[in-house]
Design an enzyme around this catalytic site. Structure first.
Site, PDB file in Angstrom:
ATOM      1  N   HIS A 290       0.828  -1.210   0.000  1.00 42.45           N
ATOM      2  CA  HIS A 290       0.000   0.000   0.000  1.00 42.45           C
ATOM      3  C   HIS A 290       0.869   1.271   0.000  1.00 42.45           C
ATOM      4  CE1 HIS A 290      -3.469  -2.511   0.436  1.00 42.45           C
ATOM      5  NE2 HIS A 290      -3.121  -2.925   1.634  1.00 42.45           N
ATOM      6  N   ASP A 341      -4.998  -8.258  -3.412  1.00 43.26           N
ATOM      7  CA  ASP A 341      -5.257  -8.040  -1.991  1.00 43.26           C
ATOM      8  C   ASP A 341      -6.583  -8.641  -1.519  1.00 43.26           C
ATOM      9  OD1 ASP A 341      -5.237  -7.117   0.595  1.00 43.26           O
ATOM     10  OD2 ASP A 341      -5.186  -5.001   0.130  1.00 43.26           O
TER      11      ASP A 341
HETATM   12 ZN   LIG Z   1      -3.376  -6.906   2.708  1.00 45.87          ZN
END
Ligand SMILES: [Zn+2]
Length: 469
Positions: A290, A341
């Site tokens: 991220h 994800d």
């Molecule tokens: Zn994750």
């Protein structure tokens, strides 16, 4: 037992060898250009020769109609989140309300039901051209935190699921010790949902993972720090040392949410990036996942240490996380890769496209990355982040992992083949994948998974029977 019995080896030029399987790609992505008529010879799971300029398939070659790309690497996966698709999009809320729903799924999984779910999810990935997954795995123990008879039963179930689905896996076994930051040395106790994730201490985590021996050459083991929320600062070094000592990749969720930054600043007086740097976590074998809410100093620190960054655009937009400074990170020196994800969708073409298009919306300018760069993020760069530096190119000596997208579907028909890379990145979806080859063997042929023939049914069964009850 060594954790990675097959240590990563750099790509090597193969000695002349009789090919075991020969493919003819109508178009192939070789050296950054679209080559028409390319013969790919494979043996022992590797590419042994690549020859361009072959207008028709040679005798015995298997034709691959469309554009053949190096296999895609999904560098960040939580397989069980696939059970939330659709249900997680109901109503409003934030990352934190979504997390409560996610925990309710995690509460119900067993090694058996997780194996069935992951097998179907990894088969879905193969259908989308993904040949390697990085599974960020923290669902270790039985409900209440009691270890299974095999303390790595869940990890072994995931490794077996990848084998069944025909793709490679790096099991990023995740250290998860606390529910939040308490003070400089200690974290808050795990809540009842999180007890399944915890090993107590990083030393106990290391002891458990040392007993994790992947069966088969499709699997490697790496380490992960769930986040600075879940691993107290005093324990970070133990995880980093474990990974460094074994040459294993190390992944960490970083600054996905401003709340994580605020808590870290309040307790440690520094940002999560700075905290990780101070405990030896950053470096070229580390991937920050991220990296959405960074200071300029954080970006410089990640880039300066050559720490990799895995961006997960479809999840980040689904959870209303924000848009991270990916352009700045790349210019600072961080190689980028991509992950699906939470599996709101499983489509690396969409992830690559979203990276560029998010940046266009923010900057109101176009062309931040070329199609060639975006394909590298989705392939070679992701493999490197997962400890497979010998995968991600159509070249002799590299692993024989590749995928073919059709150029005659409603989405891809029309543009000239020389623009096929742009078509792939800006118009194709995972549904355009026709073939996926892993280790020289067809896993998906003509859009059909060979060992999981009905992937939708496998997903529906695993989700409805194993998780929803
Ligand atoms: Zn994750």
């Amino acid at each position: 037992m060594p954790v990675n019995p097959t240590r990563p080896t750099p790509p090597r030029r193969a000695a002349p060898v009789e090919p075991e399987a020969v493919y003819w790609a109508e178009h192939a992505w070789v050296g950054g250009t679209v080559e028409p008529g390319t013969v790919i010879e494979t043996a022992g799971g590797r590419i042994t020769a690549v020859r361009t300029g072959a207008p028709t398939p040679p005798d015995g070659a298997e034709p691959l109609r469309g554009l053949t790309l190096p296999g895609l690497a999904n560098a960040h996966s939580h397989a069980f989140h696939r059970a939330l698709r659709g249900t997680a999009q109901i109503g409003s809320g934030t990352f934190w309300t979504w997390r409560r729903v996610m925990y309710s799924v995690a509460d119900r999984l067993t090694p058996e039901s997780y194996s069935a779910l992951a097998r179907a999810v990894y088969a879905e990935m193969a259908l989308a051209g993904i040949t390697c997954v990085g599974e960020f795995h923290y669902l270790h123990h039985a409900p209440g935190g009691t270890p299974y008879d095999d303390p790595n039963a869940m990890g072994h179930a995931l490794i077996a699921a990848a084998a069944d689905a025909g793709i490679r896996i790096t099991l990023l076994d995740t250290c998860y010790l606390a529910s939040g930051l308490l003070d400089e040395r200690r974290g808050k106790a795990l809540d009842r949902h999180q007890l399944r994730f915890g090993d107590g201490t990083a030393a106990a985590w290391a002891e458990r993972i040392d007993a994790l021996a992947p069966a088969g050459d499709h699997a490697r083991v790496g380490a992960a720090i769930h986040s600075v929320r879940a691993v107290p600062a005093a324990e970070l070094g133990t995880v980093a040392e474990w990974a460094r000592g074994r040459g294993a990749p190390l992944h960490v969720h970083l600054s996905e949410q401003p709340a994580e930054n605020d808590a870290c600043l309040a307790v440690h007086g520094r940002t999560p990036t700075r905290l990780l740097a101070d405990h030896g976590v950053l470096g070229p074998d580390t991937t920050a996942v991220h990296a959405t809410h960074l200071t300029d100093a954080d970006t410089a620190l990640l880039g300066g240490t050559r720490t990799r960054v895995c961006v997960c655009p479809t999840t980040e937009r689904d959870l209303a996380d924000g848009i991270g400074p990916a352009v700045d990170l790349m210019h600072a020196g961080s190689p980028l890769c991509l992950g699906s994800d939470s599996h709101a969708v499983i489509d690396l073409f969409e992830e690559a496209r979203a990276l560029e298009l998010n940046e266009r919306l923010r900057s109101r300018t176009r062309g931040h990355w070329t199609a060639a760069q975006l394909l590298r993020f989705a392939g070679e760069s992701g493999h490197a982040a997962l400890g497979w530096p010998e995968a991600g190119r159509l070249e002799a000596g590299w692993l024989a992992d590749f995928t073919t997208i059709a150029l005659d579907t409603v989405r891809t028909a029309g543009p000239p083949p020389r623009l096929a890379a742009q078509t792939a990145v800006f118009a194709a979806t995972g549904a355009d994948v026709r073939h996926t080859v892993v280790g020289g063997r067809h896993v998906v042929r003509d859009g059909v998974h060979r060992s999981v023939p009905d992937v939708p049914a496998a997903l529906a069964d695993a989700i409805q029977q194993g998780v929803s009850r």
